[in-house]
Write an enzyme that holds these catalytic residues in place. Structure first.
Site, mmCIF file in Angstrom:
data_model
loop_
_atom_site.group_PDB
_atom_site.id
_atom_site.type_symbol
_atom_site.label_atom_id
_atom_site.label_comp_id
_atom_site.label_asym_id
_atom_site.label_seq_id
_atom_site.Cartn_x
_atom_site.Cartn_y
_atom_site.Cartn_z
ATOM 1 C CE LYS A 1 8.727 -0.443 4.370
ATOM 2 N NZ LYS A 1 7.284 -0.477 4.535
ATOM 3 C CE LYS B 1 6.778 10.573 7.981
ATOM 4 N NZ LYS B 1 5.790 10.094 8.964
ATOM 5 C CB THR C 1 0.831 1.292 0.710
ATOM 6 O OG1 THR C 1 1.241 2.088 1.817
ATOM 7 C CG2 THR C 1 1.543 -0.045 0.766
ATOM 8 C CG ASN D 1 -4.772 0.987 2.930
ATOM 9 O OD1 ASN D 1 -3.719 0.976 2.319
ATOM 10 N ND2 ASN D 1 -5.494 2.082 3.072
ATOM 11 C CE LYS E 1 5.733 0.556 11.663
ATOM 12 N NZ LYS E 1 5.654 0.824 10.223
ATOM 13 C CB SER F 1 4.622 9.802 5.205
ATOM 14 O OG SER F 1 3.482 9.258 5.807
HETATM 15 P P1 NAD Z 1 -5.384 -4.400 6.543
HETATM 16 O O1 NAD Z 1 -5.560 -4.709 7.966
HETATM 17 O O2 NAD Z 1 -6.133 -3.271 5.931
HETATM 18 O O3 NAD Z 1 -5.714 -5.722 5.653
HETATM 19 C C1 NAD Z 1 -5.123 -6.957 5.891
HETATM 20 C C2 NAD Z 1 -5.735 -7.992 4.964
HETATM 21 O O4 NAD Z 1 -5.077 -9.234 5.226
HETATM 22 C C3 NAD Z 1 -7.229 -8.223 5.202
HETATM 23 O O5 NAD Z 1 -7.862 -8.552 3.990
HETATM 24 C C4 NAD Z 1 -7.231 -9.444 6.137
HETATM 25 O O6 NAD Z 1 -8.428 -10.199 6.057
HETATM 26 C C5 NAD Z 1 -6.052 -10.216 5.560
HETATM 27 N N1 NAD Z 1 -5.515 -11.160 6.524
HETATM 28 C C6 NAD Z 1 -5.374 -11.017 7.872
HETATM 29 N N2 NAD Z 1 -4.888 -12.149 8.413
HETATM 30 C C7 NAD Z 1 -4.718 -13.017 7.392
HETATM 31 C C8 NAD Z 1 -4.268 -14.353 7.310
HETATM 32 N N3 NAD Z 1 -3.900 -15.024 8.416
HETATM 33 N N4 NAD Z 1 -4.212 -14.944 6.095
HETATM 34 C C9 NAD Z 1 -4.600 -14.271 4.990
HETATM 35 N N5 NAD Z 1 -5.053 -13.014 4.992
HETATM 36 C C10 NAD Z 1 -5.112 -12.391 6.193
HETATM 37 O O7 NAD Z 1 -3.814 -4.212 6.350
HETATM 38 P P2 NAD Z 1 -3.051 -3.410 5.196
HETATM 39 O O8 NAD Z 1 -2.876 -1.994 5.633
HETATM 40 O O9 NAD Z 1 -3.655 -3.711 3.881
HETATM 41 O O10 NAD Z 1 -1.620 -4.097 5.297
HETATM 42 C C11 NAD Z 1 -1.357 -5.360 4.710
HETATM 43 C C12 NAD Z 1 0.132 -5.615 4.724
HETATM 44 O O11 NAD Z 1 0.788 -4.563 4.027
HETATM 45 C C13 NAD Z 1 0.746 -5.649 6.127
HETATM 46 O O12 NAD Z 1 1.816 -6.560 6.130
HETATM 47 C C14 NAD Z 1 1.270 -4.244 6.299
HETATM 48 O O13 NAD Z 1 2.320 -4.190 7.252
HETATM 49 C C15 NAD Z 1 1.754 -3.971 4.888
HETATM 50 N N6 NAD Z 1 1.876 -2.541 4.619
HETATM 51 C C16 NAD Z 1 0.767 -1.743 4.591
HETATM 52 C C17 NAD Z 1 0.910 -0.391 4.379
HETATM 53 C C18 NAD Z 1 -0.285 0.507 4.292
HETATM 54 O O14 NAD Z 1 -0.098 1.710 4.069
HETATM 55 N N7 NAD Z 1 -1.509 0.013 4.409
HETATM 56 C C19 NAD Z 1 2.198 0.169 4.194
HETATM 57 C C20 NAD Z 1 3.323 -0.687 4.218
HETATM 58 C C21 NAD Z 1 3.141 -2.043 4.430
#
Ligand code: NAD
Length: 408
Positions: free
Chosen positions: A88, A64, A184, A215, A100, A342
């Site tokens: 996880k 998954k 998350t 997000n 993935k 999920s």
């Molecule tokens: P997103 O794309 O919605 O948001 C990313 C944020 O990070 C934005 O505000 C963007 O401007 C900022 N960002 C991008 N590049 C940057 C940089 N160089 N320096 C500082 N800020 C920067 O992504 P998300 O879904 O919020 O995910 C963020 C992190 O959380 C990622 O590492 C992702 O793998 C992890 N994550 C997210 C989820 C999920 O369900 N959304 C689940 C598990 C892990």
């Protein structure tokens, strides 16, 4: 990322006393597929995209994990991310192994029609190796519930029956679960509450810095603000803002764009590097990898660091923070809320009976609190940092399942 994941998996397997073959089995995904996806673009030309699907280990159950659409997707990253998904699922006791997927593309430059063609083409390319009892995709970076809906529809057409359990993160009307979008951030919030309790910090009035306002970061800011914490700093890719009296979170949430950018509205910004070193009680990296390194780890002021992002802290920095007494809640635990809901979505699809938002929230809290307790206890029992403890908990189930199956 891939190498450091292997290093910690090896350490975890050694701590548990499993034989060398167990590491040999788990150090790489069992299966890695590379596919080529032809898509007719809006200008009439055919463009061929490259996609991947990695299935790390299916000893516990079907694999998954999300599908990422990004120009920098590559084979090694997809492999490492599938290994993290296994961890996880092990930590949260979900009956899955890790998977993935990813496609090298830039969805910001593609039309709706082109994205639909790519999503459907990817499912056609991998349909033999995925399915509700084999490998279940989900959203990840730059993929969303609309893309999941197209993928589910394509899979259902190929199989000739409705298959909502093939993929999670769908719109609620197509069998998606309540609470998936905020899962998350909810999981990170629960980890912060548990970590604060361990450290005797009151969340009411605690100073919190969040790097990233997408997000994960924006919903987290909302939840922490609602719980009475003071969000003193946030950032995005353009820069950061900090105010020790607290930021106006409602205004920031209202003004952020769909890519999580909001600091461009302010003049007095600081850099992301400066933000990480600002005075606060709780620091949450929720943006990208390798943000806390051996260069800045000694300057982090927070006493709790909770990794919402995947891989924001290097292994060297983890050691420095732990030595300094900082409680670091690792990514494989802190960001496991998404896969937990999920799983709930898949269960609801399989039983055809759907839960309310409250039911999902209650079940999720139990999973994350139990996972936190298991990792914290392992860290005390083995006298190791929370990252290695999380790997020890996460690896054990896979290793046991593989042993009972007679694989190693
Ligand atoms: P997103 O794309 O919605 O948001 C990313 C944020 O990070 C934005 O505000 C963007 O401007 C900022 N960002 C991008 N590049 C940057 C940089 N160089 N320096 C500082 N800020 C920067 O992504 P998300 O879904 O919020 O995910 C963020 C992190 O959380 C990622 O590492 C992702 O793998 C992890 N994550 C997210 C989820 C999920 O369900 N959304 C689940 C598990 C892990």
């Amino acid at each position: 990322m891939f190498k450091s994941t292997q290093i910690v998996i090896e350490e975890a397997i050694q701590s548990l006393g499993y034989p060398e073959e167990t590491y040999e089995l788990l150090k790489e995904p069992m299966r890695m597929f590379t596919v080529r996806i032809p898509v007719r673009m809006d200008d009439g030309n055919i463009k061929i995209f490259t996609g991947y699907r990695s299935q790390h280990n299916d000893a516990v159950g079907p694999t998954k994990g999300g599908v990422r659409f990004h120009p920098e997707v590559n084979e090694k990253e997809v492999k490492a991310l599938s290994m993290w998904m296994s961890l996880k699922c092990g930590i949260t006791d979900l009956p899955y192994g890790g998977g993935k997927g990813g496609i090298i593309c830039d969805p910001r430059e593609m039309s709706f029609r082109e994205l639909e063609g790519l999503s459907r083409g990817y499912v056609r390319a991998i349909s033999q190796v995925v399915g509700p009892t084999k490998d279940i995709p989900a959203p990840d970076v730059f993929t969303n519930s609309q893309i999941m809906a197209w993928m589910m529809d394509e899979y259902s057409r190929i199989r000739e029956f409705d298959s909502p359990g093939f993929i999670t993160g769908k719109p609620v009307v197509l069998g998606g679960s309540h609470g998936r979008e905020t899962a998350t951030a909810s999981g990170v919030t629960i980890c912060i509450e548990e970590a604060a309790r361990k450290r005797g910090i009151q969340l009411e009035g605690a100073h919190v810095v969040i790097q990233g306002f997408g997000n994960a970061g924006s919903f987290l800011a909302k939840f922490m603000h609602e719980s009475g914490a003071k969000i003193v700093g946030i950032s995005d890719a353009q820069g950061a803002i900090y105010n020790s009296d607290g930021l106006d979170i409602e205004y920031l949430l209202d003004r952020r764009d769909s890519f999580g950018t909001v600091t461009n509205l302010f003049k007095n910004t600081i850099t992301n590097e400066e933000l990480l070193e600002k005075e606060c009680d709780i620091l949450v990296p929720a943006a990208i990898t390798n943000q806390i390194t051996m260069q800045n780890a000694k300057n982090i002021k927070a006493s709790i660091v909770v990794e919402a992002a995947n891989g924001p802290t290097t292994l060297e920095a983890t050691k420095i923070l732990t030595k300094r007494g900082v409680l670091l809640v690792p990514d494989v635990l802190a960001s496991s809320g998404g896969v937990t809901v999920s799983y709930f979505e898949w269960v609801q699809n399989n039983q055809g009976y759907y839960w309310t938002e409250e039911e999902v929230a209650t079940k999720m809290r139990k999973v994350i609190v139990d996972a936190f307790d298991k990792v914290h206890s392992a860290s005390q029992k083995h006298q190791v940092d929370m990252r290695l403890a999380a790997y020890i908990v996460g690896v054990r189930r896979m290793a046991e399942a593989a042993r009972f199956r007679g694989w190693v």
